[in-house]
Design a protein around this motif. Structure first.
Motif, PDB file in Angstrom:
ATOM      1  N   VAL A 220       4.205  -0.673  -5.076  1.00  0.00           N
ATOM      2  CA  VAL A 220       4.864  -1.925  -5.444  1.00  0.00           C
ATOM      3  C   VAL A 220       4.311  -3.093  -4.638  1.00  0.00           C
ATOM      4  O   VAL A 220       4.085  -4.177  -5.177  1.00  0.00           O
ATOM      5  CB  VAL A 220       6.391  -1.812  -5.232  1.00  0.00           C
ATOM      6  CG1 VAL A 220       7.094  -3.096  -5.660  1.00  0.00           C
ATOM      7  CG2 VAL A 220       6.954  -0.635  -6.010  1.00  0.00           C
ATOM      8  N   ARG A 221       4.116  -2.904  -3.345  1.00  0.00           N
ATOM      9  CA  ARG A 221       3.634  -3.975  -2.463  1.00  0.00           C
ATOM     10  C   ARG A 221       2.627  -3.375  -1.510  1.00  0.00           C
ATOM     11  O   ARG A 221       2.979  -2.708  -0.542  1.00  0.00           O
ATOM     12  CB  ARG A 221       4.829  -4.560  -1.710  1.00  0.00           C
ATOM     13  CG  ARG A 221       4.600  -5.937  -1.064  1.00  0.00           C
ATOM     14  CD  ARG A 221       4.126  -6.941  -2.055  1.00  0.00           C
ATOM     15  NE  ARG A 221       4.414  -8.306  -1.653  1.00  0.00           N
ATOM     16  CZ  ARG A 221       3.510  -9.282  -1.700  1.00  0.00           C
ATOM     17  NH1 ARG A 221       2.264  -9.009  -2.063  1.00  0.00           N
ATOM     18  NH2 ARG A 221       3.835 -10.518  -1.414  1.00  0.00           N
ATOM     19  N   GLU A 222       1.331  -3.624  -1.767  1.00  0.00           N
ATOM     20  CA  GLU A 222       0.289  -2.881  -1.063  1.00  0.00           C
ATOM     21  C   GLU A 222       0.228  -3.184   0.428  1.00  0.00           C
ATOM     22  O   GLU A 222      -0.144  -2.317   1.217  1.00  0.00           O
ATOM     23  CB  GLU A 222      -1.081  -3.117  -1.711  1.00  0.00           C
ATOM     24  CG  GLU A 222      -1.590  -4.539  -1.659  1.00  0.00           C
ATOM     25  CD  GLU A 222      -0.881  -5.449  -2.650  1.00  0.00           C
ATOM     26  OE1 GLU A 222      -0.736  -6.647  -2.364  1.00  0.00           O
ATOM     27  OE2 GLU A 222      -0.469  -4.952  -3.719  1.00  0.00           O
ATOM     28  N   PHE A 223       0.596  -4.406   0.880  1.00  0.00           N
ATOM     29  CA  PHE A 223       0.448  -4.658   2.315  1.00  0.00           C
ATOM     30  C   PHE A 223       1.501  -3.919   3.134  1.00  0.00           C
ATOM     31  O   PHE A 223       1.434  -3.926   4.375  1.00  0.00           O
ATOM     32  CB  PHE A 223       0.402  -6.154   2.642  1.00  0.00           C
ATOM     33  CG  PHE A 223       1.701  -6.919   2.526  1.00  0.00           C
ATOM     34  CD1 PHE A 223       2.810  -6.588   3.271  1.00  0.00           C
ATOM     35  CD2 PHE A 223       1.789  -8.020   1.691  1.00  0.00           C
ATOM     36  CE1 PHE A 223       3.984  -7.310   3.196  1.00  0.00           C
ATOM     37  CE2 PHE A 223       2.955  -8.761   1.594  1.00  0.00           C
ATOM     38  CZ  PHE A 223       4.060  -8.396   2.353  1.00  0.00           C
ATOM     39  N   LEU A 224       2.448  -3.241   2.500  1.00  0.00           N
ATOM     40  CA  LEU A 224       3.364  -2.393   3.246  1.00  0.00           C
ATOM     41  C   LEU A 224       2.636  -1.223   3.899  1.00  0.00           C
ATOM     42  O   LEU A 224       3.191  -0.558   4.777  1.00  0.00           O
ATOM     43  CB  LEU A 224       4.479  -1.870   2.336  1.00  0.00           C
ATOM     44  CG  LEU A 224       5.435  -2.936   1.774  1.00  0.00           C
ATOM     45  CD1 LEU A 224       6.502  -2.287   0.917  1.00  0.00           C
ATOM     46  CD2 LEU A 224       6.075  -3.734   2.901  1.00  0.00           C
ATOM     47  N   ALA A 225       1.399  -0.985   3.493  1.00  0.00           N
ATOM     48  CA  ALA A 225       0.598   0.059   4.140  1.00  0.00           C
ATOM     49  C   ALA A 225       0.425  -0.222   5.632  1.00  0.00           C
ATOM     50  O   ALA A 225       0.222   0.706   6.421  1.00  0.00           O
ATOM     51  CB  ALA A 225      -0.763   0.180   3.465  1.00  0.00           C
ATOM     52  N   PHE A 226       0.504  -1.489   6.038  1.00  0.00           N
ATOM     53  CA  PHE A 226       0.450  -1.795   7.473  1.00  0.00           C
ATOM     54  C   PHE A 226       1.571  -1.068   8.221  1.00  0.00           C
ATOM     55  O   PHE A 226       1.386  -0.614   9.354  1.00  0.00           O
ATOM     56  CB  PHE A 226       0.584  -3.300   7.706  1.00  0.00           C
ATOM     57  CG  PHE A 226      -0.599  -4.104   7.257  1.00  0.00           C
ATOM     58  CD1 PHE A 226      -1.885  -3.762   7.646  1.00  0.00           C
ATOM     59  CD2 PHE A 226      -0.435  -5.225   6.447  1.00  0.00           C
ATOM     60  CE1 PHE A 226      -2.984  -4.501   7.228  1.00  0.00           C
ATOM     61  CE2 PHE A 226      -1.520  -5.975   6.030  1.00  0.00           C
ATOM     62  CZ  PHE A 226      -2.803  -5.620   6.423  1.00  0.00           C
ATOM     63  N   LEU A 227       2.719  -0.960   7.580  1.00  0.00           N
ATOM     64  CA  LEU A 227       3.858  -0.290   8.212  1.00  0.00           C
ATOM     65  C   LEU A 227       3.651   1.209   8.322  1.00  0.00           C
ATOM     66  O   LEU A 227       4.282   1.865   9.154  1.00  0.00           O
ATOM     67  CB  LEU A 227       5.133  -0.581   7.422  1.00  0.00           C
ATOM     68  CG  LEU A 227       5.662  -2.019   7.503  1.00  0.00           C
ATOM     69  CD1 LEU A 227       6.681  -2.277   6.403  1.00  0.00           C
ATOM     70  CD2 LEU A 227       6.277  -2.282   8.871  1.00  0.00           C
TER      71      LEU A 227
END
Length: 538
Positions: A220-227
């Motif tokens: 859904v929100r790719e920059f959540l991969a940072f988490l």
């Protein structure tokens, strides 16, 4: 074997019988089942229903640009050519299959109309607010969890979402990835916390479920991969064995593989989504310096609405609480916040102010850490309160704490409600739908592209069936003057009240120039004007 009274009661509850053996009535069985249902289920349902009611109260119309293009992508899936308009404008949005595919499913069930759009947006809100409750509850209890969800539900960041009024950001009721992505991640984190209190197969099942929610949030929100980079730290702080990282990672890896397979089949490249996200950005229309970029979190919380101070205060409380108590749960919250805050800030212009990858000064980019901040704020208050001497605690618990909680909660709620200058909902658009239903002799409506894209939903009924079959002719709102072909039929017009710029540098239809008003909504938000006769071309 003899049975105890409790054993007999449990057997009757399971078989649905009275003490004399007669079958229990339906209401009695339902009441018995409700009593056996865990409190977390009922409170989750309460938060979910509240989320839907909040969206109904706000009710922004289906919006333009990014949400509209995602809606079109869902309608056309799997035929989404990333090099053709309009998808070439937002390839990073339409490759988020965690949003596109559910939207397509809902369209198949409810039709391509406003009802389906409302449902998709509502599911995102349910995920976000319920996820907030679940993760805060898992850390610090039901009261903190419900209070956190309530704070978000009435906060201006989640009520002032309508650009036809006075918006601060697009959130509740808008089909964007920020709320559902943040909600899925929060549910996954709640799963990790609950798993830390279990052992054996029960822990394995919970870790697998947590990994599934975390992995889905990436779709859904790719920059959540940072988490995700901090998952080993999360497990260490929760005292979950190191080898359990594999258990959490297995469903995440499976979801990533499925994403790659889908992208290969639809776009011919397994990395289509990642490449779209990586190439997104560039020179920002906003003024950006490295200093401003470094202050992105503070700007996002304070530049748009004064009540953003709630979240910076929660962060400050969390830091103080951790320094005083050294509680692992508060450390978990801080790691969660920093795992996103550092890369988000760096890519918002700290590295290169002329190449902005993430506009971190917008509030919605921080939605995925708001549950953590509220958990830290409430958790710090709870933990420091417990450090007080026992006698004083009992006196405070009996009188001062309830009074203070009611006073603060009431003050915040009043401030949050008063912060919203208007709630236009979609009243004007609903009235326009009724007007078009009775004026099918109108064959052309001209409008700037923002209005035109929202208008497409209101030329149909709630379920997507056409009620008006005329042409919608649009033009970019930033053109210096109204194009000639946009004056060949009635023009839909609004005086933008929020952050949006006016059309053609402030132009508006005027009777002095020969424009005549055909229709206006009861709240004055929308107007339909008939143009003057066109002069002959040179």
């Amino acid at each position: 074997m003899d049975q105890t009274t409790s054993d007999q009661a449990a057997e009757r509850a399971a078989t649905g019988t009275e003490p004399d053996g007669r079958p229990r009535s339906l209401p009695a069985r339902l009441i018995g089942r409700a009593r056996r249902t865990r409190r977390v289920v009922w409170l989750s349902l309460l938060v979910a229903v509240s989320a839907v009611l909040a969206q109904w109260a706000v009710m922004p119309p289906p919006l333009y640009f990014d949400p509209y293009y995602v809606w079109l992508a869902a309608r056309d899936w799997p035929d989404i050519p990333l090099t053709q308009w309009p998808f070439d404008e937002v390839p990073h949005q339409v490759t988020r299959i965690g949003l596109v595919l559910p939207a397509r499913l809902v369209q198949e069930v409810l039709g391509p109309g406003q009802a389906a759009y409302f449902t998709v947006a509502a599911l995102g809100g349910i995920a976000f607010f319920t996820g907030t409750y679940l993760v805060v509850r898992s850390l610090f209890g039901d009261v903190a969890g419900v209070a956190s969800a309530a704070i978000l539900l009435v906060h201006p960041f989640f009520t002032m979402t309508n650009p036809f009024g006075h918006e601060t950001t697009w959130s509740t009721g808008v089909m964007l990835p920020d709320m559902p992505g943040a909600g899925l991640f929060a549910i996954g984190m709640a799963g990790l916390v609950v798993a830390s209190r279990r052992t054996g197969r029960a822990q394995t099942r919970m870790l697998l479920a947590a990994g599934a929610f975390l992995g889905t949030s990436f779709l859904v929100r790719e920059f959540l991969a940072f988490l995700f980079l901090a998952i080993p730290a999360y497990l260490a702080l929760l005292r979950i064995p190191w080898r359990r990282n594999i258990t959490v990672g297995a469903p995440m890896l499976a979801i990533l593989v499925l994403n790659f397979v889908h992208n290969q089949l639809v776009w011919g490249s397994p990395l289509a989504g990642l490449m779209s996200a990586a190439t997104h950005g560039g020179q920002s229309r906003d003024y950006v310096t490295r200093t401003l970029a470094a202050l992105s979190f503070l700007r996002a919380m304070h530049d748009w609405n004064p009540l953003g101070v709630v979240f910076t205060a929660a962060l400050a409380l969390t830091i103080v609480g951790w320094v005083v108590t050294r509680d692992r749960r508060l450390a978990l919250v801080l790691v969660w916040f920093l795992a996103l805050a550092v890369p988000l800030t760096v890519f918002s212009g700290v590295l290169d102010p002329d190449d902005i990858k993430l506009r971190a000064w917008l509030q919605r980019y921080w939605f995925s850490v708001l549950p953590a901040l509220l958990a830290g704020g409430f958790g710090s208050l709870i933990l420091m309160f417990r450090m007080l001497p026992a006698g004083r605690v009992s006196r405070l618990r009996a009188v001062a704490v309830p009074v203070l909680a009611v006073a603060l909660g009431g003050t915040y709620t009043v401030a949050a409600v008063r912060a919203v200058p208007d709630l236009p909902r979609d009243k004007a658009w609903h009235e326009l739908r009724g007007y078009l239903r009775g004026h099918r002799d109108i064959t052309l409506i001209c409008a700037d592209r923002r209005l035109a894209q929202t208008l497409t939903f209101y030329t149909r009924d709630m379920w997507g069936d056409r009620i008006w079959r005329g042409e919608i002719r649009d033009f970019p709102h930033y053109m210096p003057q109204i194009p000639r072909n946009a004056m060949e039929g009635p023009m839909l017009y609004t005086r933008w009240r929020g952050m949006e710029s006016q059309i053609a540098a402030g132009w508006r239809p005027s009777p002095a120039e020969g424009w005549t008003l055909m229709w206006r909504s009861s709240d004055g938000v929308l107007q339909l004007w008939n143009p003057p006769p066109l002069p002959p071309e040179d």
